[in-house]
Scaffold this motif. Structure first.
Motif, PDB file in Angstrom:
ATOM      1  N   ILE A 128       0.841  -1.203   0.000  1.00 29.67           N
ATOM      2  CA  ILE A 128       0.000   0.000   0.000  1.00 29.67           C
ATOM      3  C   ILE A 128       0.876   1.253   0.000  1.00 29.67           C
ATOM      4  O   ILE A 128       0.622   2.198  -0.754  1.00 29.67           O
ATOM      5  CB  ILE A 128      -0.956  -0.014   1.211  1.00 29.67           C
ATOM      6  N   LEU A 129       1.912   1.245   0.824  1.00 28.01           N
ATOM      7  CA  LEU A 129       2.803   2.404   0.868  1.00 28.01           C
ATOM      8  C   LEU A 129       3.521   2.630  -0.460  1.00 28.01           C
ATOM      9  O   LEU A 129       3.659   3.761  -0.913  1.00 28.01           O
ATOM     10  CB  LEU A 129       3.828   2.247   1.989  1.00 28.01           C
ATOM     11  N   SER A 130       3.972   1.554  -1.083  1.00 27.92           N
ATOM     12  CA  SER A 130       4.661   1.723  -2.373  1.00 27.92           C
ATOM     13  C   SER A 130       3.693   2.203  -3.447  1.00 27.92           C
ATOM     14  O   SER A 130       4.075   3.003  -4.307  1.00 27.92           O
ATOM     15  CB  SER A 130       5.349   0.436  -2.793  1.00 27.92           C
ATOM     16  N   HIS A 131       2.448   1.746  -3.385  1.00 31.61           N
ATOM     17  CA  HIS A 131       1.448   2.217  -4.345  1.00 31.61           C
ATOM     18  C   HIS A 131       1.161   3.706  -4.142  1.00 31.61           C
ATOM     19  O   HIS A 131       0.940   4.439  -5.110  1.00 31.61           O
ATOM     20  CB  HIS A 131       0.158   1.410  -4.214  1.00 31.61           C
ATOM     21  N   LEU A 132       1.191   4.154  -2.900  1.00 30.31           N
ATOM     22  CA  LEU A 132       0.981   5.575  -2.600  1.00 30.31           C
ATOM     23  C   LEU A 132       2.263   6.390  -2.734  1.00 30.31           C
ATOM     24  O   LEU A 132       2.263   7.586  -2.460  1.00 30.31           O
ATOM     25  CB  LEU A 132       0.410   5.724  -1.183  1.00 30.31           C
ATOM     26  N   LYS A 133       3.349   5.711  -3.101  1.00 30.21           N
ATOM     27  CA  LYS A 133       4.663   6.331  -3.281  1.00 30.21           C
ATOM     28  C   LYS A 133       5.184   6.973  -1.986  1.00 30.21           C
ATOM     29  O   LYS A 133       5.729   8.080  -1.992  1.00 30.21           O
ATOM     30  CB  LYS A 133       4.631   7.338  -4.420  1.00 30.21           C
ATOM     31  N   ILE A 134       5.003   6.249  -0.893  1.00 38.90           N
ATOM     32  CA  ILE A 134       5.531   6.663   0.402  1.00 38.90           C
ATOM     33  C   ILE A 134       6.680   5.722   0.717  1.00 38.90           C
ATOM     34  O   ILE A 134       6.493   4.503   0.774  1.00 38.90           O
ATOM     35  CB  ILE A 134       4.448   6.593   1.499  1.00 38.90           C
ATOM     36  N   SER A 135       7.854   6.284   0.941  1.00 38.71           N
ATOM     37  CA  SER A 135       9.022   5.437   1.200  1.00 38.71           C
ATOM     38  C   SER A 135       8.931   4.849   2.610  1.00 38.71           C
ATOM     39  O   SER A 135       8.334   5.449   3.510  1.00 38.71           O
ATOM     40  CB  SER A 135      10.310   6.237   1.047  1.00 38.71           C
ATOM     41  N   PHE A 168       7.698   6.600   6.185  1.00 33.50           N
ATOM     42  CA  PHE A 168       6.668   6.001   7.026  1.00 33.50           C
ATOM     43  C   PHE A 168       7.195   5.701   8.425  1.00 33.50           C
ATOM     44  O   PHE A 168       6.489   5.909   9.411  1.00 33.50           O
ATOM     45  CB  PHE A 168       6.131   4.714   6.389  1.00 33.50           C
TER      46      PHE A 168
END
Length: 183
Positions: free
Chosen positions: A61-68, A72
């Motif tokens: 989910i984080l990678s899809h939202l482009k959050i490293s 996080f």
């Protein structure tokens, strides 16, 4: 074994079933013991699956939202720090009370109360979700079993605590209601 105990204690602290007790009791005051027991068990069951879902799929989910992951971890650390400060200052309970508004009045409410607000956000709130994503390692079978066991232990203890508090309140309420009045 020490890693299991350590993870279980971390998850137990951020799940915070002791801080949830007053809210749980106020949400379920109209229900009998069996109904309170079902709500507590179902809430812990739903919280388990929410936390495990984020444990397994949080990175995706984080990678899809482009959050490293580093971003996080920093934000998660800040959330956990804020929760710790709230616990020390006694403000966490007031925040949880505001999140749990509404009064149950029908049998269908048992499912609603156990899912929201009990499971999410009270038991599986932002702090618990952040903790499982930061501390949880679901990359290997051994680490997955370790984390599943730690979350299970924390939520089983949470269910027992909620159940025991329901029992004590219910039995003390019954004793006081049977006392003869002095009027």
């Amino acid at each position: 074994m020490t890693e299991l105990v350590s993870l279980s204690l971390i998850y137990f602290a951020v799940i915070d079933p002791i801080g949830t007790i007053p809210i749980f009791l106020s949400l379920t005051e109209q229900y009998d013991y069996k109904q309170k027991q079902r709500i507590a068990l179902r809430g812990c069951f739903v919280a388990f699956f929410v936390l495990i879902f984020f444990g397994f799929f949080g990175d995706l989910i984080l990678s899809h939202l482009k959050i490293s992951p580093d971003t996080f971890n920093i934000a998660g650390g800040a959330i956990l720090f804020i929760i710790a400060v709230e616990m020390v200052n006694g403000r966490r309970q007031a925040r949880k009370s505001r999140a749990a508004t509404g009064s149950p009045n029908a049998a269908e409410e048992l499912i609603r109360i156990s899912s929201s607000p009990l499971a999410v956000p009270l038991l599986a709130g932002p702090g618990a979700i952040t903790s499982i994503m930061v501390f949880g390692d679901f990359t290997t079978p051994d680490s997955s079993v370790l984390n599943l066991t730690a979350v299970s232990l924390a939520l089983v203890v949470s269910a027992i605590i909620l159940d025991r508090k329901s029992t004590r309140l219910n039995s003390s309420h019954v004793r006081t209601s049977r006392m003869p009045s002095s009027a």
